[in-house]
Design an enzyme around this catalytic site. Sequence first.
Site, short mmCIF file in Angstrom:
data_model
loop_
_atom_site.label_atom_id
_atom_site.label_comp_id
_atom_site.label_asym_id
_atom_site.label_seq_id
_atom_site.Cartn_x
_atom_site.Cartn_y
_atom_site.Cartn_z
N THR A 1 0.47 15.49 20.02
CA THR A 1 0.40 15.67 18.89
C THR A 1 0.94 16.72 18.65
OG1 THR A 1 -1.60 14.42 18.40
CG2 THR A 1 -1.12 16.36 16.74
N SER B 1 4.43 18.93 10.49
CA SER B 1 5.01 19.52 9.54
C SER B 1 4.88 21.48 10.28
CB SER B 1 4.23 19.31 8.58
OG SER B 1 3.81 17.79 8.82
N ILE C 1 2.19 23.22 9.19
CA ILE C 1 2.12 24.02 8.33
C ILE C 1 1.08 24.39 8.42
CG2 ILE C 1 1.86 23.60 5.84
CD1 ILE C 1 4.18 23.13 6.75
N HIS D 1 -2.24 25.20 6.29
CA HIS D 1 -1.94 24.75 5.06
C HIS D 1 -3.24 25.34 4.72
CE1 HIS D 1 -0.22 20.69 5.10
NE2 HIS D 1 -0.84 20.50 6.24
N VAL E 1 -7.40 12.69 34.34
CA VAL E 1 -8.43 12.35 33.69
C VAL E 1 -8.83 11.44 34.14
CG1 VAL E 1 -10.94 12.66 32.63
CG2 VAL E 1 -8.89 14.76 33.09
N GLU F 1 -7.52 15.72 13.01
CA GLU F 1 -5.58 15.70 12.59
C GLU F 1 -5.41 16.73 10.81
OE1 GLU F 1 -5.88 11.71 9.04
OE2 GLU F 1 -7.97 12.36 9.74
N SER F 2 -4.37 16.56 10.59
CA SER F 2 -4.53 17.26 9.43
C SER F 2 -5.31 17.79 8.90
CB SER F 2 -3.29 17.65 8.44
OG SER F 2 -2.63 17.93 7.25
N CYS G 1 23.40 28.10 25.33
CA CYS G 1 23.50 27.55 24.04
C CYS G 1 23.76 27.99 22.55
CB CYS G 1 21.50 27.70 23.81
SG CYS G 1 20.91 26.15 22.03
N CYS H 1 24.66 26.67 20.11
CA CYS H 1 24.39 27.27 18.26
C CYS H 1 23.07 27.51 18.25
CB CYS H 1 23.51 25.10 18.58
SG CYS H 1 24.65 23.87 19.05
#
Length: 470
Positions: A40, A45, A47, A49, A172, A334-335, A397, A399
């Site tokens: 995850t 995002s 962010i 927050h 595990v 989660e967020s 690289c 780019c």
Amino acid sequence: MYDVIIIGGGVTGCATAAELAKYELGICVIEKESDVCEGTSKANSAIVHAGFDAEPGTLKAKLNVRGNAMIRELYKKLDFAFKQNGAMVLCFDEMQLPDLEKLLEKGKKNGVEGLEIITVEESRKREPKLSGEVKYALFAPTSGIVCPFEMTLAFAENALENGAEFKLSTKVTEINKSSDGYKVITDKGEFEARAVINCAGVYADEISEMVAEKRFTITPRKGEYMLMDKDAGGIVSHTIFQLPTKMGKGILVTPTVHGNLLVGPTAENIDDKENTSTTASGIAEVRAKGALSVEGLPFNKVITSFTGLRAVGNKHDFIIEEAAPNFFNAAGIESPGLTSAPAIAEMLRELLSNNIDLKLKDNYKDTRDGLVHFAELSRDEQNALIKENPAYGNIVCRCETITEGEILDAINRPLGATTLDGVKRRTRAGMGRCQAGFCSPKTILLLSEKLGCGIGDIKKNGRQEVSEDA
């Protein structure tokens, strides 16, 4: 025997390892993938927050605001990319103004500083490309953006330098109570510890049920994103949100700390905890809803799309608890989990201290030196570095202007990269507009030489293949 085993090498697990490594403890992080930040934590995002969205009194509210303040200091000590760019939550209808005012009041109750509702005129002064449908916006100056890979790796390297151990590519399979604590059984052997901390993301419910009765469930919530080239990075300077719904904070438009533009995510609850595929319908939703916030989004400059999975618990809040004696869950993160990670680590340390005496180390190091980013150096600094180490004069690289020296550093560091994605997350080699089309062969060669294996043994990532009867 360890004092603490942490299961999961995402941002929560690595932040917890870094926090506990301040103390005289034997710490081991067990991660089923070949690197930290493979789940995850790698696809979100990015962010930091401000903390206005969470319900007052919840762990999300408390730990979000605390984590935000911590990150604004930690990035200096641990040398990871962070920018306090502020955020705006858009209101498209006069009838929505009361909902925006509710967010303002939530934020004030949560202790968020500097929140204010601004008019459409003031909004467009700050962000000229905002949609003409905007009526009001909630402005949050303490919101920021971060590189989630760098932050997770910074915690992990700091923990390692202060004595923590990492067991990667180690899954595990079972946890049993022992006379002194717990025996953690994996596909790479058995490990014992006085305490176990479960930071296993979308698998946290399954890990918890190895020790305790069923306490919660985790549902993977799929979020699809589009990432645009750096040519599009200046379209907005703030993170642009829409009013949140019960499924999350909605489609956002934000610059990244590296100068790209990110749009997303969707929100779809799924059953498969490994399903990170993108879909035509998901990308279409990102395009349509992103265009509601910002005019003229240059979708012809999209260089990649990707999907992340959020670990959504059924308790509607973070689940941070002692589920059994000396067995702790950090689940449903989660967020705003990325923002809250260092504060979650503090809370887990406090819970652990109720059972285990914690003594601060005399030789604890609270700083960490990150990788050199050649492209960010002045010309004089670049020339001096090349003179010291000619590998920094070889661009691998094109780019992102990433040098051979940076890639070698990423491989040679403690907890170094062993895969193409590992190099990419540490250096950005392969994250540019050609998406590794040019640099992959040279990166594979460097990995092969330094790891002492054949080029056919180098993988894009280290996902572990598990047989049906495993």
